[in-house]
Design an enzyme around this catalytic site. Structure first.
Site, PDB file in Angstrom:
ATOM      1  N   TYR A   2       0.835  -1.208   0.000  1.00  0.00           N
ATOM      2  CA  TYR A   2       0.000   0.000   0.000  1.00  0.00           C
ATOM      3  C   TYR A   2       0.862   1.247   0.000  1.00  0.00           C
ATOM      4  CZ  TYR A   2       0.960   1.008   4.940  1.00  0.00           C
ATOM      5  OH  TYR A   2       1.580   1.336   6.121  1.00  0.00           O
TER       6      TYR A   2
ATOM      7  N   LYS B  51       6.447  -1.854   1.756  1.00  0.00           N
ATOM      8  CA  LYS B  51       5.291  -1.304   2.480  1.00  0.00           C
ATOM      9  C   LYS B  51       4.148  -2.307   2.384  1.00  0.00           C
ATOM     10  CE  LYS B  51       3.353   3.318   3.301  1.00  0.00           C
ATOM     11  NZ  LYS B  51       3.504   3.287   4.741  1.00  0.00           N
TER      12      LYS B  51
ATOM     13  N   GLU C 218      12.773   3.191  13.355  1.00  0.00           N
ATOM     14  CA  GLU C 218      11.690   4.042  12.848  1.00  0.00           C
ATOM     15  C   GLU C 218      10.445   3.787  13.679  1.00  0.00           C
ATOM     16  OE1 GLU C 218      10.375   2.996   8.878  1.00  0.00           O
ATOM     17  OE2 GLU C 218      10.388   0.868   9.329  1.00  0.00           O
TER      18      GLU C 218
ATOM     19  N   LEU D 109      11.532   1.557   6.262  1.00  0.00           N
ATOM     20  CA  LEU D 109      10.894   2.021   5.040  1.00  0.00           C
ATOM     21  C   LEU D 109      11.637   3.269   4.561  1.00  0.00           C
ATOM     22  CD1 LEU D 109       8.215   1.479   3.345  1.00  0.00           C
ATOM     23  CD2 LEU D 109       7.341   3.491   4.525  1.00  0.00           C
TER      24      LEU D 109
HETATM   25  N1  PDD Z   1       3.225   5.203   7.028  1.00  0.00           N
HETATM   26  N2  PDD Z   1       7.959   4.099   8.411  1.00  0.00           N
HETATM   27  C1  PDD Z   1       6.839   3.355   8.440  1.00  0.00           C
HETATM   28  C2  PDD Z   1       6.886   2.008   9.060  1.00  0.00           C
HETATM   29  C3  PDD Z   1       5.652   3.857   7.862  1.00  0.00           C
HETATM   30  O1  PDD Z   1       4.548   3.110   7.853  1.00  0.00           O
HETATM   31  C4  PDD Z   1       5.649   5.163   7.303  1.00  0.00           C
HETATM   32  C5  PDD Z   1       4.437   5.752   6.659  1.00  0.00           C
HETATM   33  C6  PDD Z   1       6.848   5.911   7.322  1.00  0.00           C
HETATM   34  C7  PDD Z   1       6.945   7.277   6.732  1.00  0.00           C
HETATM   35  O2  PDD Z   1       6.931   7.218   5.341  1.00  0.00           O
HETATM   36  P1  PDD Z   1       6.424   8.445   4.447  1.00  0.00           P
HETATM   37  O3  PDD Z   1       7.191   9.631   4.854  1.00  0.00           O
HETATM   38  O4  PDD Z   1       6.712   8.019   3.062  1.00  0.00           O
HETATM   39  O5  PDD Z   1       4.945   8.606   4.733  1.00  0.00           O
HETATM   40  C8  PDD Z   1       7.995   5.335   7.870  1.00  0.00           C
HETATM   41  C9  PDD Z   1       1.983   5.587   6.422  1.00  0.00           C
HETATM   42  C10 PDD Z   1       1.723   7.024   6.346  1.00  0.00           C
HETATM   43  C11 PDD Z   1       0.860   4.768   7.033  1.00  0.00           C
HETATM   44  O6  PDD Z   1       1.082   3.593   7.253  1.00  0.00           O
HETATM   45  O7  PDD Z   1      -0.246   5.284   7.234  1.00  0.00           O
END
Ligand code: PDD
Length: 287
Positions: A33, A146, A178, A202
């Protein structure tokens, strides 16, 4: 609120969507996703997200599906939901589709593709500062994908909420990696540090934007391992993410971070990030 969704090639009302009980996303969590933010109806860093979706799908050994076919679908979805001045996110999910339940892939997989628009909910604490906890990382070793398998993330996030916190930060072998839905930064001796890219985190799009801002503005930064044992020396901490933007962490594991208030580093970066997002999306809006 945003009733029109995209499902397998059609734009339709949310209640008309029916997902097969044989869908491998439902049975195995076999899918990936993305969440993309749109400011005033214009997506921010859409192609970075679609590129990462392709990376995730390749990691899950999906063949024959190119995430960039969703580029115009996302714009159309925003249009059909009459998104104009407000900030929203688009959630996109691709699974390996419906097939009789067996672990090995079906011979002729037909991916299930779903996209929806959600309002952006901004907790005031994303600005004033959040509390977080550290937790052992119980996830698999392909966190660069993801995947829709988010049980360890949900368990850790729930634990954080139960302790009155907003985020849990994963620690593997003493290394701080993270958050459950965000990237993590800590400031040591005036340098913004974040875990280097690897299979254990990620590749956050917001993380990347923040690093680009640091490089451009001459703000010292480093992609280097952060050790849990050193965390109490951090002057500041913050998380970054599509839905969190740049949010200060002012309490970690029950202790104040620095002065216990958002520090100058994170305040500046949060402001520069907003500016970057506004400028990029304004430019996209210009005729
Ligand atoms: N999550 N690390 C993890 C494990 C994440 O699930 C996310 C984002 C990030 C940040 O990535 P980005 O800057 O590309 O949004 C880091 C999304 C927003 C979610 O699961 O809703």
């Amino acid at each position: 609120m945003y009733d029109t969704v995209y499902f397998n090639g059609a734009y339709q009302s949310r209640d008309r969507v029916s997902v097969s009980p044989d869908d491998r996303g439902f049975l195995f969590g076999d899918g990936a996703y993305e969440v993309i933010v749109a400011y005033g109806g214009r997506c921010f860093r859409k192609s970075d997200h679609l590129k990462r979706l392709n990376h995730s799908l390749r990691g899950l050994r999906f063949s024959g599906f190119d995430a960039f076919t969703l580029d115009s679908v996302i714009d159309e979805l925003l249009l059909r939901n009459s998104v104009s001045s407000e900030d929203v996110t688009t959630y996109i999910q691709v699974t390996r589709g419906a097939a009789p339940r067996k672990h090995a892939f079906p011979d002729d997989p037909r991916p299930t593709v779903f996209a929806q628009v959600n309002p952006v909910v901004r907790d005031p604490a994303f600005k004033t500062g959040i509390s977080a906890i550290t937790v052992p990382d119980t996830r698999w070793s392909r966190c660069d994908i993801k995947s829709i398998n988010l049980i360890p993330n949900c368990l850790a996030n729930e634990l954080a909420q139960q302790q009155g916190c907003i985020e849990a930060i994963f620690v593997r072998d003493g290394v701080v990696l993270e958050g459950t839905l965000s990237s993590f930064f800590a400031v040591f001796d005036g340098v913004a540090c974040t875990a280097p890219l690897s299979n254990y985190i990620l590749a956050g799009v917001t993380r990347q934007v923040v690093l680009e801002i640091c490089a451009r503005e001459g703000i010292p930064y480093s992609e280097m391992p952060i050790y849990l044992n050193d965390l109490h020396d951090a002057q500041e901490m913050f998380i970054t993410g599509t839905t969190r933007e740049v949010a200060p962490v002012i309490h970690m594991d029950g202790r104040p971070v620095g002065s216990g208030r958002p520090g100058p580093f994170v305040r500046r970066l949060a402001e520069l990030y907003r500016l970057e997002a506004e400028t990029a999306t304004m430019n996209a809006r210009a005729p």
